[in-house]
Scaffold this motif. Structure first.
Motif, PDB file in Angstrom:
ATOM      1  N   GLU A 268       0.942  -1.379   0.009  1.00  0.00           N
ATOM      2  CA  GLU A 268      -0.048   0.027   0.043  1.00  0.00           C
ATOM      3  C   GLU A 268       0.883   1.168   0.180  1.00  0.00           C
ATOM      4  OE1 GLU A 268      -2.798  -0.505   3.321  1.00  0.00           O
ATOM      5  OE2 GLU A 268      -3.773  -2.178   2.095  1.00  0.00           O
ATOM      6  N   SER A 269       2.076   1.067   0.374  1.00  0.00           N
ATOM      7  CA  SER A 269       2.897   2.102   0.555  1.00  0.00           C
ATOM      8  C   SER A 269       3.759   2.533  -0.940  1.00  0.00           C
ATOM      9  CB  SER A 269       4.042   1.947   1.615  1.00  0.00           C
ATOM     10  OG  SER A 269       4.885   1.152   1.312  1.00  0.00           O
ATOM     11  N   LEU A 270       3.530   1.657  -1.952  1.00  0.00           N
ATOM     12  CA  LEU A 270       4.152   1.866  -3.124  1.00  0.00           C
ATOM     13  C   LEU A 270       3.515   3.215  -4.050  1.00  0.00           C
ATOM     14  CD1 LEU A 270       4.767  -1.787  -4.349  1.00  0.00           C
ATOM     15  CD2 LEU A 270       6.390  -0.008  -3.242  1.00  0.00           C
ATOM     16  N   SER A 271       4.363   3.721  -4.417  1.00  0.00           N
ATOM     17  CA  SER A 271       3.737   4.926  -5.480  1.00  0.00           C
ATOM     18  C   SER A 271       3.446   4.124  -7.057  1.00  0.00           C
ATOM     19  CB  SER A 271       4.922   5.920  -5.907  1.00  0.00           C
ATOM     20  OG  SER A 271       5.888   5.259  -6.767  1.00  0.00           O
ATOM     21  N   PHE A 272       2.537   5.040  -7.571  1.00  0.00           N
ATOM     22  CA  PHE A 272       2.085   4.580  -8.849  1.00  0.00           C
ATOM     23  C   PHE A 272       3.357   4.033  -9.592  1.00  0.00           C
ATOM     24  CE2 PHE A 272       0.670   5.645 -13.229  1.00  0.00           C
ATOM     25  CZ  PHE A 272      -0.450   4.710 -13.272  1.00  0.00           C
ATOM     26  N   GLY A 273       4.310   4.881  -9.912  1.00  0.00           N
ATOM     27  CA  GLY A 273       5.522   4.581 -10.702  1.00  0.00           C
ATOM     28  C   GLY A 273       6.144   3.295 -10.358  1.00  0.00           C
ATOM     29  N   SER A 274       6.202   3.124  -8.880  1.00  0.00           N
ATOM     30  CA  SER A 274       6.873   1.777  -8.373  1.00  0.00           C
ATOM     31  C   SER A 274       5.956   0.613  -8.719  1.00  0.00           C
ATOM     32  CB  SER A 274       7.128   1.866  -7.052  1.00  0.00           C
ATOM     33  OG  SER A 274       7.679   2.893  -6.410  1.00  0.00           O
ATOM     34  N   ARG A 275       4.466   0.712  -8.752  1.00  0.00           N
ATOM     35  CA  ARG A 275       3.820  -0.496  -9.081  1.00  0.00           C
ATOM     36  C   ARG A 275       3.817  -0.728 -10.586  1.00  0.00           C
ATOM     37  NH1 ARG A 275      -1.308   1.290  -5.482  1.00  0.00           N
ATOM     38  NH2 ARG A 275      -0.324   0.708  -3.522  1.00  0.00           N
ATOM     39  N   ILE A 276       4.041   0.471 -11.535  1.00  0.00           N
ATOM     40  CA  ILE A 276       4.237   0.165 -12.698  1.00  0.00           C
ATOM     41  C   ILE A 276       5.479  -0.595 -13.297  1.00  0.00           C
ATOM     42  CG2 ILE A 276       4.548   1.530 -15.022  1.00  0.00           C
ATOM     43  CD1 ILE A 276       2.622   3.333 -14.138  1.00  0.00           C
TER      44      ILE A 276
ATOM     45  N   ALA B  29       8.683  -4.967 -14.999  1.00  0.00           N
ATOM     46  CA  ALA B  29       9.655  -6.018 -14.575  1.00  0.00           C
ATOM     47  C   ALA B  29       9.260  -7.363 -14.801  1.00  0.00           C
ATOM     48  CB  ALA B  29      10.570  -5.542 -13.192  1.00  0.00           C
ATOM     49  N   THR B  30       7.919  -7.560 -13.865  1.00  0.00           N
ATOM     50  CA  THR B  30       7.428  -9.003 -13.899  1.00  0.00           C
ATOM     51  C   THR B  30       7.049  -9.381 -15.312  1.00  0.00           C
ATOM     52  OG1 THR B  30       6.564  -8.689 -11.745  1.00  0.00           O
ATOM     53  CG2 THR B  30       5.746 -10.175 -13.047  1.00  0.00           C
ATOM     54  N   GLY B  31       6.604  -8.554 -16.013  1.00  0.00           N
ATOM     55  CA  GLY B  31       6.209  -8.911 -17.438  1.00  0.00           C
ATOM     56  C   GLY B  31       7.556  -9.342 -18.237  1.00  0.00           C
ATOM     57  N   MET B  32       8.543  -8.352 -18.210  1.00  0.00           N
ATOM     58  CA  MET B  32       9.650  -8.693 -18.965  1.00  0.00           C
ATOM     59  C   MET B  32      10.703  -9.917 -18.543  1.00  0.00           C
ATOM     60  SD  MET B  32      11.173  -4.860 -19.922  1.00  0.00           S
ATOM     61  CE  MET B  32      11.929  -5.302 -21.155  1.00  0.00           C
ATOM     62  N   GLY B  33      10.193 -10.200 -17.193  1.00  0.00           N
ATOM     63  CA  GLY B  33      10.878 -11.581 -16.665  1.00  0.00           C
ATOM     64  C   GLY B  33      10.260 -12.669 -16.931  1.00  0.00           C
ATOM     65  N   SER B  34       9.287 -12.820 -17.966  1.00  0.00           N
ATOM     66  CA  SER B  34       8.580 -14.042 -18.091  1.00  0.00           C
ATOM     67  C   SER B  34       8.669 -14.743 -19.440  1.00  0.00           C
ATOM     68  CB  SER B  34       6.840 -13.651 -18.122  1.00  0.00           C
ATOM     69  OG  SER B  34       6.728 -12.821 -19.167  1.00  0.00           O
ATOM     70  N   TRP B  35       8.485 -15.851 -19.502  1.00  0.00           N
ATOM     71  CA  TRP B  35       8.749 -16.818 -20.960  1.00  0.00           C
ATOM     72  C   TRP B  35       7.581 -16.161 -21.929  1.00  0.00           C
ATOM     73  CZ3 TRP B  35      12.341 -19.617 -22.566  1.00  0.00           C
ATOM     74  CH2 TRP B  35      13.236 -19.984 -21.764  1.00  0.00           C
TER      75      TRP B  35
ATOM     76  N   TYR C  69      15.749   1.497 -21.368  1.00  0.00           N
ATOM     77  CA  TYR C  69      14.564   1.564 -20.332  1.00  0.00           C
ATOM     78  C   TYR C  69      14.414   0.372 -19.505  1.00  0.00           C
ATOM     79  CZ  TYR C  69      13.197   5.926 -22.671  1.00  0.00           C
ATOM     80  OH  TYR C  69      13.200   7.124 -23.104  1.00  0.00           O
ATOM     81  N   ALA C  70      14.519  -0.859 -19.945  1.00  0.00           N
ATOM     82  CA  ALA C  70      14.210  -1.984 -19.279  1.00  0.00           C
ATOM     83  C   ALA C  70      15.178  -2.063 -17.860  1.00  0.00           C
ATOM     84  CB  ALA C  70      14.343  -2.993 -20.179  1.00  0.00           C
ATOM     85  N   ALA C  71      16.537  -1.688 -18.082  1.00  0.00           N
ATOM     86  CA  ALA C  71      17.494  -2.266 -17.101  1.00  0.00           C
ATOM     87  C   ALA C  71      17.132  -1.249 -16.113  1.00  0.00           C
ATOM     88  CB  ALA C  71      18.926  -1.858 -17.910  1.00  0.00           C
ATOM     89  N   PRO C  72      16.775   0.157 -15.967  1.00  0.00           N
ATOM     90  CA  PRO C  72      16.639   0.587 -14.743  1.00  0.00           C
ATOM     91  C   PRO C  72      15.205   0.468 -13.990  1.00  0.00           C
ATOM     92  CG  PRO C  72      16.887   2.469 -16.750  1.00  0.00           C
ATOM     93  CD  PRO C  72      17.083   0.964 -17.252  1.00  0.00           C
ATOM     94  N   ILE C  73      14.281  -0.146 -14.934  1.00  0.00           N
ATOM     95  CA  ILE C  73      12.925  -0.402 -14.348  1.00  0.00           C
ATOM     96  C   ILE C  73      13.397  -1.709 -13.748  1.00  0.00           C
ATOM     97  CG2 ILE C  73      10.789  -1.371 -15.119  1.00  0.00           C
ATOM     98  CD1 ILE C  73      10.657   0.870 -17.108  1.00  0.00           C
ATOM     99  N   ILE C  74      13.982  -2.640 -14.127  1.00  0.00           N
ATOM    100  CA  ILE C  74      14.255  -3.793 -13.339  1.00  0.00           C
ATOM    101  C   ILE C  74      15.160  -3.585 -12.032  1.00  0.00           C
ATOM    102  CG2 ILE C  74      15.337  -5.898 -13.684  1.00  0.00           C
ATOM    103  CD1 ILE C  74      14.378  -6.322 -16.617  1.00  0.00           C
ATOM    104  N   MET C  75      15.836  -2.563 -12.214  1.00  0.00           N
ATOM    105  CA  MET C  75      16.766  -2.504 -10.994  1.00  0.00           C
ATOM    106  C   MET C  75      15.963  -1.778  -9.914  1.00  0.00           C
ATOM    107  SD  MET C  75      19.896  -3.283 -11.406  1.00  0.00           S
ATOM    108  CE  MET C  75      20.913  -2.045 -10.579  1.00  0.00           C
ATOM    109  N   MET C  76      15.018  -0.989 -10.252  1.00  0.00           N
ATOM    110  CA  MET C  76      14.045  -0.140  -9.260  1.00  0.00           C
ATOM    111  C   MET C  76      13.186  -1.474  -8.663  1.00  0.00           C
ATOM    112  SD  MET C  76      12.493   3.230 -11.099  1.00  0.00           S
ATOM    113  CE  MET C  76      12.295   2.780 -12.663  1.00  0.00           C
ATOM    114  N   ALA C  77      12.866  -2.455  -9.512  1.00  0.00           N
ATOM    115  CA  ALA C  77      12.019  -3.639  -9.073  1.00  0.00           C
ATOM    116  C   ALA C  77      12.768  -4.428  -8.005  1.00  0.00           C
ATOM    117  CB  ALA C  77      11.298  -4.433 -10.104  1.00  0.00           C
TER     118      ALA C  77
END
Length: 137
Positions: A13-21, A26-32, A75-83
């Motif tokens: 609940e404490s995550l910001s909108f950007g963090s949730r995105i 990251a979850t989508g890009m890390g999938s088969w 774009y993917a690398a920093p997003i994955i690092m944030m996750a």
């Protein structure tokens, strides 16, 4: 009736909108599924450009495709690092909650041990008193 929230619910609940995105990306890009869809797109892209009769929008060596991959990676690398950073924070919070639970359990066990020892001493005192009574008769 009030519901008690655990550490995971409070953190989510404490995550910001950007963090949730970022987590969802990251979850989508890390999938088969992502890998398979991207592979299909690349094969179709290359196939259409190799076998196109009239118009090659990205002829071999597929410079536009390489540019798209580079942009995606940029774009993917920093997003994955944030996750991953958020996952580390979640792990730290969970470890802290587990530690606190263990401390609380240890205190309760120590209190129960003391209470059981006290009951045992009281029981022994009663037995000794009963034995002394019987001996004095």
């Amino acid at each position: 009736m009030a519901t008690i929230k655990n550490w995971h619910q409070e953190h989510s609940e404490s995550l910001s909108f950007g963090s949730r995105i970022a987590d969802k990306v990251a979850t989508g890009m890390g999938s088969w599924r992502f890998i398979i869809i991207q592979t299909i797109i690349v094969v179709v892209w290359m196939g259409l450009n190799i076998y196109a009769y009239f118009y090659h929008w990205d002829p071999y060596p597929f410079i536009l495709l390489n540019l798209l991959f580079s942009t995606q990676a940029a774009y993917a690398a920093p997003i994955i690092m944030m996750a991953q950073n958020r996952q580390s924070e979640r792990d730290r919070l969970q470890a802290q909650a587990d530690y606190q639970t263990n401390l609380d359990a240890k205190k309760e066990i120590e209190a129960l041990t003391l209470k059981l020892n006290q009951l045992e001493v009281e029981k022994l005192d009663k037995i000794i008193a009963m034995l002394n009574e019987q001996q004095s008769k």
